[in-house]
Enzyme design. Structure first.
Site, PDB file in Angstrom:
ATOM      1  N   LYS A  11      -4.322   1.986 -16.212  1.00 48.63           N
ATOM      2  CA  LYS A  11      -3.286   3.034 -16.182  1.00 48.63           C
ATOM      3  C   LYS A  11      -1.936   2.457 -16.565  1.00 48.63           C
ATOM      4  O   LYS A  11      -1.690   1.256 -16.446  1.00 48.63           O
ATOM      5  CB  LYS A  11      -3.199   3.688 -14.802  1.00 48.63           C
ATOM      6  CG  LYS A  11      -2.751   2.796 -13.638  1.00 48.63           C
ATOM      7  CD  LYS A  11      -1.248   2.692 -13.405  1.00 48.63           C
ATOM      8  CE  LYS A  11      -0.912   1.853 -12.174  1.00 48.63           C
ATOM      9  NZ  LYS A  11       0.386   1.190 -12.198  1.00 48.63           N
ATOM     10  N   ASP A 138      -3.309   3.138  -5.560  1.00 48.96           N
ATOM     11  CA  ASP A 138      -3.545   3.598  -6.938  1.00 48.96           C
ATOM     12  C   ASP A 138      -4.985   4.048  -7.183  1.00 48.96           C
ATOM     13  O   ASP A 138      -5.319   4.511  -8.274  1.00 48.96           O
ATOM     14  CB  ASP A 138      -3.258   2.463  -7.936  1.00 48.96           C
ATOM     15  CG  ASP A 138      -1.775   2.239  -8.136  1.00 48.96           C
ATOM     16  OD1 ASP A 138      -0.976   3.122  -7.781  1.00 48.96           O
ATOM     17  OD2 ASP A 138      -1.421   1.164  -8.656  1.00 48.96           O
TER      18      ASP A 138
HETATM   19  O1  C5P Z   1      -1.756   0.340  -1.218  1.00 51.50           O
HETATM   20  P1  C5P Z   1      -1.799  -1.011  -1.854  1.00 51.50           P
HETATM   21  O2  C5P Z   1      -2.650  -1.979  -1.091  1.00 51.50           O
HETATM   22  O3  C5P Z   1      -2.142  -0.970  -3.308  1.00 51.50           O
HETATM   23  O4  C5P Z   1      -0.305  -1.566  -1.794  1.00 51.50           O
HETATM   24  C1  C5P Z   1       0.013  -2.919  -1.918  1.00 51.50           C
HETATM   25  C2  C5P Z   1       1.365  -3.169  -1.277  1.00 51.50           C
HETATM   26  O5  C5P Z   1       2.377  -2.510  -2.029  1.00 51.50           O
HETATM   27  C3  C5P Z   1       1.516  -2.622   0.131  1.00 51.50           C
HETATM   28  O6  C5P Z   1       1.128  -3.554   1.089  1.00 51.50           O
HETATM   29  C4  C5P Z   1       3.009  -2.336   0.225  1.00 51.50           C
HETATM   30  O7  C5P Z   1       3.711  -3.525   0.485  1.00 51.50           O
HETATM   31  C5  C5P Z   1       3.355  -1.934  -1.181  1.00 51.50           C
HETATM   32  N1  C5P Z   1       3.380  -0.468  -1.394  1.00 51.50           N
HETATM   33  C6  C5P Z   1       4.408   0.283  -0.857  1.00 51.50           C
HETATM   34  N2  C5P Z   1       4.450   1.646  -1.089  1.00 51.50           N
HETATM   35  C7  C5P Z   1       3.507   2.238  -1.854  1.00 51.50           C
HETATM   36  C8  C5P Z   1       2.456   1.482  -2.423  1.00 51.50           C
HETATM   37  C9  C5P Z   1       2.432   0.132  -2.165  1.00 51.50           C
HETATM   38  O8  C5P Z   1       5.295  -0.242  -0.182  1.00 51.50           O
HETATM   39  N3  C5P Z   1       3.601   3.543  -2.096  1.00 51.50           N
END
Ligand code: C5P
Length: 283
Positions: A11, A138
Protein backbone atom coordinates in the site's frame (compact mmCIF):
# COMPACT_ATOMS: atom_id res chain seq x y z
CA UNK A 1 -5.91 -30.71 4.16
CA UNK A 2 -5.80 -27.85 1.73
CA UNK A 3 -3.60 -25.21 0.19
CA UNK A 4 -4.20 -21.72 -1.13
CA UNK A 5 -1.94 -19.01 -2.59
CA UNK A 6 -2.89 -15.41 -1.80
CA UNK A 7 -1.50 -12.18 -3.22
CA UNK A 8 -0.49 -9.66 -0.58
CA UNK A 9 -0.36 -6.20 -2.21
CA UNK A 10 1.71 -3.27 -0.94
CA UNK A 11 0.00 0.00 0.00
CA UNK A 12 0.83 3.66 -0.34
CA UNK A 13 -0.51 6.55 1.74
CA UNK A 14 -1.55 9.20 -0.78
CA UNK A 15 -2.33 11.57 2.10
CA UNK A 16 -1.47 10.98 5.75
CA UNK A 17 -2.53 13.19 8.64
CA UNK A 18 -2.12 12.43 12.35
CA UNK A 19 -4.87 14.23 14.29
CA UNK A 20 -3.59 13.63 17.82
CA UNK A 21 -2.58 11.17 20.52
CA UNK A 22 -5.31 9.04 22.12
CA UNK A 23 -5.68 7.89 25.73
CA UNK A 24 -4.74 4.32 24.64
CA UNK A 25 -1.34 5.54 23.37
CA UNK A 26 -2.25 5.14 19.69
CA UNK A 27 -2.75 8.11 17.38
CA UNK A 28 -5.90 9.22 15.61
CA UNK A 29 -5.17 8.98 11.88
CA UNK A 30 -6.77 10.29 8.70
CA UNK A 31 -5.18 8.79 5.61
CA UNK A 32 -6.08 7.92 2.03
CA UNK A 33 -4.60 4.49 1.31
CA UNK A 34 -4.08 2.90 -2.09
CA UNK A 35 -3.00 -0.64 -2.91
CA UNK A 36 -0.50 -1.14 -5.73
CA UNK A 37 0.46 -4.02 -7.99
CA UNK A 38 3.65 -4.89 -6.12
CA UNK A 39 2.88 -8.00 -4.05
CA UNK A 40 4.21 -10.86 -1.93
CA UNK A 41 2.98 -14.41 -2.57
CA UNK A 42 1.63 -16.09 0.54
CA UNK A 43 1.22 -19.90 0.44
CA UNK A 44 -1.03 -21.21 3.20
CA UNK A 45 -1.33 -24.95 3.88
CA UNK A 46 -3.42 -26.77 6.46
CA UNK A 47 -0.99 -29.37 7.87
CA UNK A 48 -1.44 -32.68 9.75
CA UNK A 49 0.72 -31.45 12.59
CA UNK A 50 0.01 -29.06 15.39
CA UNK A 51 1.03 -25.45 15.57
CA UNK A 52 1.80 -22.55 13.26
CA UNK A 53 4.90 -22.45 11.07
CA UNK A 54 5.88 -19.38 9.07
CA UNK A 55 8.87 -19.42 6.73
CA UNK A 56 9.95 -16.62 4.40
CA UNK A 57 12.17 -16.26 1.34
CA UNK A 58 14.44 -13.73 3.10
CA UNK A 59 16.84 -14.87 5.81
CA UNK A 60 16.87 -11.48 7.58
CA UNK A 61 13.10 -11.31 8.20
CA UNK A 62 11.28 -12.90 11.17
CA UNK A 63 9.77 -16.39 11.03
CA UNK A 64 7.13 -18.23 13.05
CA UNK A 65 5.07 -16.25 15.54
CA UNK A 66 7.62 -13.40 15.33
CA UNK A 67 6.26 -12.73 11.85
CA UNK A 68 2.96 -10.79 11.67
CA UNK A 69 1.62 -13.58 9.42
CA UNK A 70 2.13 -16.06 12.29
CA UNK A 71 0.37 -13.72 14.69
CA UNK A 72 -2.51 -13.45 12.19
CA UNK A 73 -2.83 -17.26 11.94
CA UNK A 74 -2.87 -17.52 15.75
CA UNK A 75 -5.50 -14.78 16.14
CA UNK A 76 -7.65 -16.40 13.43
CA UNK A 77 -7.53 -19.91 14.97
CA UNK A 78 -8.23 -18.46 18.43
CA UNK A 79 -11.24 -16.55 17.08
CA UNK A 80 -12.79 -19.58 15.36
CA UNK A 81 -11.78 -21.78 18.32
CA UNK A 82 -9.91 -24.34 16.22
CA UNK A 83 -6.65 -24.79 18.19
CA UNK A 84 -6.23 -28.32 16.76
CA UNK A 85 -5.56 -26.97 13.23
CA UNK A 86 -1.94 -26.88 12.04
CA UNK A 87 -0.97 -24.13 9.58
CA UNK A 88 2.13 -23.72 7.40
CA UNK A 89 2.75 -20.36 5.74
CA UNK A 90 5.48 -19.62 3.19
CA UNK A 91 5.99 -15.99 2.15
CA UNK A 92 7.78 -15.15 -1.09
CA UNK A 93 8.83 -11.57 -0.38
CA UNK A 94 8.85 -8.86 -3.04
CA UNK A 95 7.62 -5.84 -1.04
CA UNK A 96 10.56 -4.03 0.59
CA UNK A 97 10.59 -4.08 4.41
CA UNK A 98 10.95 -0.97 6.59
CA UNK A 99 9.42 1.00 3.74
CA UNK A 100 5.99 2.16 5.01
CA UNK A 101 4.33 -0.09 2.42
CA UNK A 102 2.59 -2.47 4.86
CA UNK A 103 4.48 -5.54 3.62
CA UNK A 104 4.12 -7.39 6.94
CA UNK A 105 0.52 -6.24 7.45
CA UNK A 106 -0.43 -7.34 3.95
CA UNK A 107 1.06 -10.83 4.48
CA UNK A 108 -0.96 -11.02 7.73
CA UNK A 109 -4.17 -9.98 5.95
CA UNK A 110 -3.50 -12.62 3.25
CA UNK A 111 -3.29 -15.30 5.96
CA UNK A 112 -6.63 -14.18 7.46
CA UNK A 113 -8.28 -14.15 4.00
CA UNK A 114 -6.74 -17.51 3.09
CA UNK A 115 -7.67 -19.29 6.33
CA UNK A 116 -11.26 -18.04 6.09
CA UNK A 117 -11.47 -19.65 2.62
CA UNK A 118 -9.56 -22.85 3.43
CA UNK A 119 -11.47 -23.60 6.63
CA UNK A 120 -14.76 -22.38 5.10
CA UNK A 121 -15.43 -20.40 8.25
CA UNK A 122 -17.35 -17.74 6.26
CA UNK A 123 -16.77 -15.02 8.85
CA UNK A 124 -18.55 -11.71 8.27
CA UNK A 125 -16.58 -8.65 7.19
CA UNK A 126 -17.05 -7.27 10.69
CA UNK A 127 -15.55 -10.40 12.29
CA UNK A 128 -12.60 -10.45 9.90
CA UNK A 129 -11.90 -6.79 10.70
CA UNK A 130 -11.97 -7.58 14.43
CA UNK A 131 -9.22 -10.18 13.90
CA UNK A 132 -7.22 -7.75 11.73
CA UNK A 133 -7.36 -5.06 14.44
CA UNK A 134 -5.72 -7.45 16.93
CA UNK A 135 -2.80 -8.02 14.55
CA UNK A 136 -1.95 -4.43 13.53
CA UNK A 137 -3.34 -1.05 12.50
CA UNK A 138 -2.79 -1.44 8.71
CA UNK A 139 -4.06 -5.04 8.45
CA UNK A 140 -7.72 -4.08 7.99
CA UNK A 141 -6.99 -2.02 4.88
CA UNK A 142 -4.81 -4.80 3.46
CA UNK A 143 -7.68 -7.29 3.81
CA UNK A 144 -9.64 -5.43 1.09
CA UNK A 145 -7.20 -3.05 -0.62
CA UNK A 146 -8.28 -0.67 -3.36
CA UNK A 147 -8.66 3.03 -2.47
CA UNK A 148 -9.88 3.80 1.06
CA UNK A 149 -10.03 6.57 3.62
CA UNK A 150 -8.77 5.11 6.91
CA UNK A 151 -9.52 6.72 10.27
CA UNK A 152 -9.14 5.79 13.93
CA UNK A 153 -5.99 3.70 14.41
CA UNK A 154 -6.29 3.00 10.68
CA UNK A 155 -8.93 0.30 11.06
CA UNK A 156 -12.05 2.40 10.31
CA UNK A 157 -12.35 2.20 6.54
CA UNK A 158 -14.44 4.01 3.96
CA UNK A 159 -14.22 2.69 0.40
CA UNK A 160 -13.52 5.45 -2.13
CA UNK A 161 -13.69 5.94 -5.90
CA UNK A 162 -10.72 4.05 -7.41
CA UNK A 163 -7.63 6.13 -8.16
CA UNK A 164 -7.35 7.09 -11.86
CA UNK A 165 -5.01 4.98 -13.98
CA UNK A 166 -1.38 6.11 -13.80
CA UNK A 167 2.22 4.89 -13.46
CA UNK A 168 3.93 4.87 -10.08
CA UNK A 169 7.64 4.81 -9.26
CA UNK A 170 8.64 3.88 -5.71
CA UNK A 171 12.15 4.66 -4.46
CA UNK A 172 13.35 2.94 -1.27
CA UNK A 173 16.16 4.91 0.42
CA UNK A 174 18.59 2.93 2.60
CA UNK A 175 17.50 4.35 5.96
CA UNK A 176 14.58 3.33 8.16
CA UNK A 177 13.09 5.03 11.24
CA UNK A 178 11.18 2.98 13.83
CA UNK A 179 7.43 3.61 13.72
CA UNK A 180 6.94 4.31 17.49
CA UNK A 181 9.96 6.68 17.42
CA UNK A 182 8.57 8.63 14.48
CA UNK A 183 5.15 8.94 16.19
CA UNK A 184 6.98 10.23 19.30
CA UNK A 185 8.99 12.71 17.20
CA UNK A 186 5.74 13.91 15.62
CA UNK A 187 4.21 14.49 19.08
CA UNK A 188 7.17 16.70 19.99
CA UNK A 189 6.95 19.15 17.06
CA UNK A 190 4.50 21.79 15.90
CA UNK A 191 3.34 20.60 12.53
CA UNK A 192 3.50 23.03 9.62
CA UNK A 193 1.40 22.19 6.59
CA UNK A 194 -1.12 19.37 6.89
CA UNK A 195 -2.81 17.46 4.07
CA UNK A 196 -6.09 18.87 2.74
CA UNK A 197 -7.94 15.55 2.99
CA UNK A 198 -11.34 16.98 2.04
CA UNK A 199 -9.88 18.69 -1.04
CA UNK A 200 -8.04 15.51 -1.97
CA UNK A 201 -11.26 13.47 -1.74
CA UNK A 202 -13.00 15.97 -4.06
CA UNK A 203 -10.18 15.65 -6.63
CA UNK A 204 -10.31 11.84 -6.35
CA UNK A 205 -14.09 11.84 -6.82
CA UNK A 206 -13.66 14.03 -9.94
CA UNK A 207 -10.88 11.76 -11.27
CA UNK A 208 -8.44 14.72 -11.46
CA UNK A 209 -5.06 13.01 -11.22
CA UNK A 210 -3.00 16.21 -11.57
CA UNK A 211 -4.92 17.93 -8.77
CA UNK A 212 -4.65 14.82 -6.56
CA UNK A 213 -0.91 14.59 -7.18
CA UNK A 214 -0.43 18.24 -6.19
CA UNK A 215 -2.05 17.35 -2.82
CA UNK A 216 -0.03 14.22 -1.89
CA UNK A 217 1.22 14.91 1.64
CA UNK A 218 2.49 13.00 4.67
CA UNK A 219 3.02 14.73 8.04
CA UNK A 220 5.69 12.15 9.00
CA UNK A 221 8.10 13.81 6.56
CA UNK A 222 8.23 16.78 8.97
CA UNK A 223 9.11 14.50 11.92
CA UNK A 224 12.13 12.83 10.25
CA UNK A 225 15.62 13.56 11.59
CA UNK A 226 17.40 16.22 9.47
CA UNK A 227 19.63 13.88 7.48
CA UNK A 228 16.79 11.51 6.59
CA UNK A 229 14.49 14.41 5.70
CA UNK A 230 17.12 15.71 3.27
CA UNK A 231 17.34 12.25 1.64
CA UNK A 232 13.55 12.18 1.19
CA UNK A 233 13.53 15.73 -0.21
CA UNK A 234 16.31 14.86 -2.67
CA UNK A 235 14.40 11.78 -3.92
CA UNK A 236 11.18 13.80 -4.27
CA UNK A 237 12.98 16.50 -6.27
CA UNK A 238 14.59 13.88 -8.53
CA UNK A 239 11.17 12.29 -9.20
CA UNK A 240 9.66 15.68 -10.05
CA UNK A 241 12.62 16.38 -12.37
CA UNK A 242 11.80 13.06 -14.09
CA UNK A 243 8.23 14.19 -14.76
CA UNK A 244 6.32 13.09 -11.63
CA UNK A 245 3.00 14.93 -11.17
CA UNK A 246 3.37 14.62 -7.38
CA UNK A 247 5.37 12.77 -4.72
CA UNK A 248 5.28 11.89 -1.01
CA UNK A 249 6.81 9.52 1.51
CA UNK A 250 4.49 6.61 2.37
CA UNK A 251 3.55 5.71 5.97
CA UNK A 252 6.48 6.11 8.36
CA UNK A 253 8.86 5.65 5.44
CA UNK A 254 11.31 5.37 4.11
CA UNK A 255 9.86 4.65 0.65
CA UNK A 256 8.94 7.66 -1.50
CA UNK A 257 6.56 7.43 -4.43
CA UNK A 258 6.04 9.53 -7.54
CA UNK A 259 2.94 9.40 -9.72
CA UNK A 260 3.17 9.87 -13.49
CA UNK A 261 0.68 10.05 -16.35
CA UNK A 262 2.85 7.63 -18.30
CA UNK A 263 6.44 6.54 -17.71
CA UNK A 264 8.48 5.85 -20.84
CA UNK A 265 11.62 3.67 -20.92
CA UNK A 266 13.98 6.66 -20.86
CA UNK A 267 12.33 8.08 -17.71
CA UNK A 268 12.35 4.62 -16.09
CA UNK A 269 16.07 4.27 -16.79
CA UNK A 270 16.76 7.71 -15.25
CA UNK A 271 14.68 6.92 -12.14
CA UNK A 272 16.33 3.48 -11.74
CA UNK A 273 19.65 5.24 -11.17
CA UNK A 274 18.22 6.71 -7.92
CA UNK A 275 18.73 3.37 -6.09
CA UNK A 276 16.26 0.61 -5.21
CA UNK A 277 13.26 1.38 -7.41
CA UNK A 278 9.93 -0.37 -8.14
CA UNK A 279 7.59 0.50 -11.01
CA UNK A 280 3.94 -0.30 -10.46
CA UNK A 281 0.32 0.86 -10.82
CA UNK A 282 -2.73 1.27 -8.56
CA UNK A 283 -4.86 -1.87 -8.14
O1 C5P B 1 -0.75 -1.17 15.22
P1 C5P B 1 0.69 -1.40 14.88
O2 C5P B 1 1.29 -2.53 15.66
O3 C5P B 1 0.94 -1.52 13.41
O4 C5P B 1 1.45 -0.07 15.33
C1 C5P B 1 2.83 -0.02 15.55
C2 C5P B 1 3.13 1.15 16.47
O5 C5P B 1 2.85 2.37 15.79
C3 C5P B 1 2.30 1.21 17.73
O6 C5P B 1 2.90 0.51 18.77
C4 C5P B 1 2.25 2.70 18.04
O7 C5P B 1 3.44 3.11 18.66
C5 C5P B 1 2.26 3.32 16.67
N1 C5P B 1 0.91 3.67 16.16
C6 C5P B 1 0.23 4.74 16.71
N2 C5P B 1 -1.01 5.09 16.21
C7 C5P B 1 -1.55 4.40 15.18
C8 C5P B 1 -0.86 3.31 14.59
C9 C5P B 1 0.36 2.98 15.12
O8 C5P B 1 0.72 5.40 17.63
N3 C5P B 1 -2.73 4.79 14.69
Amino acid sequence: MGHIRERACAKLNLTLNVLGKRPDGYHEMETVMQSVGLYDEVDITISDGLGIEVDISREDLPKGLHNLAGKAAKEFLDYVNRPEIGVKVYITKHIPDKAGMAGGSSDAAAVIRGLDRLLETKLSGEELLQICAKVGSDVAFCLYGGTCLARGRGERLLELTPMPECDIAIVKPDFSVSTPELFAALDAINLGKRPDTAGFLRALEAGELLKMASMFANVFEQALPDRERRVVEDVKRALIDSGALGTAMTGTGSAVFGVFDKLDDAAKARISSLGTVFFTKPV
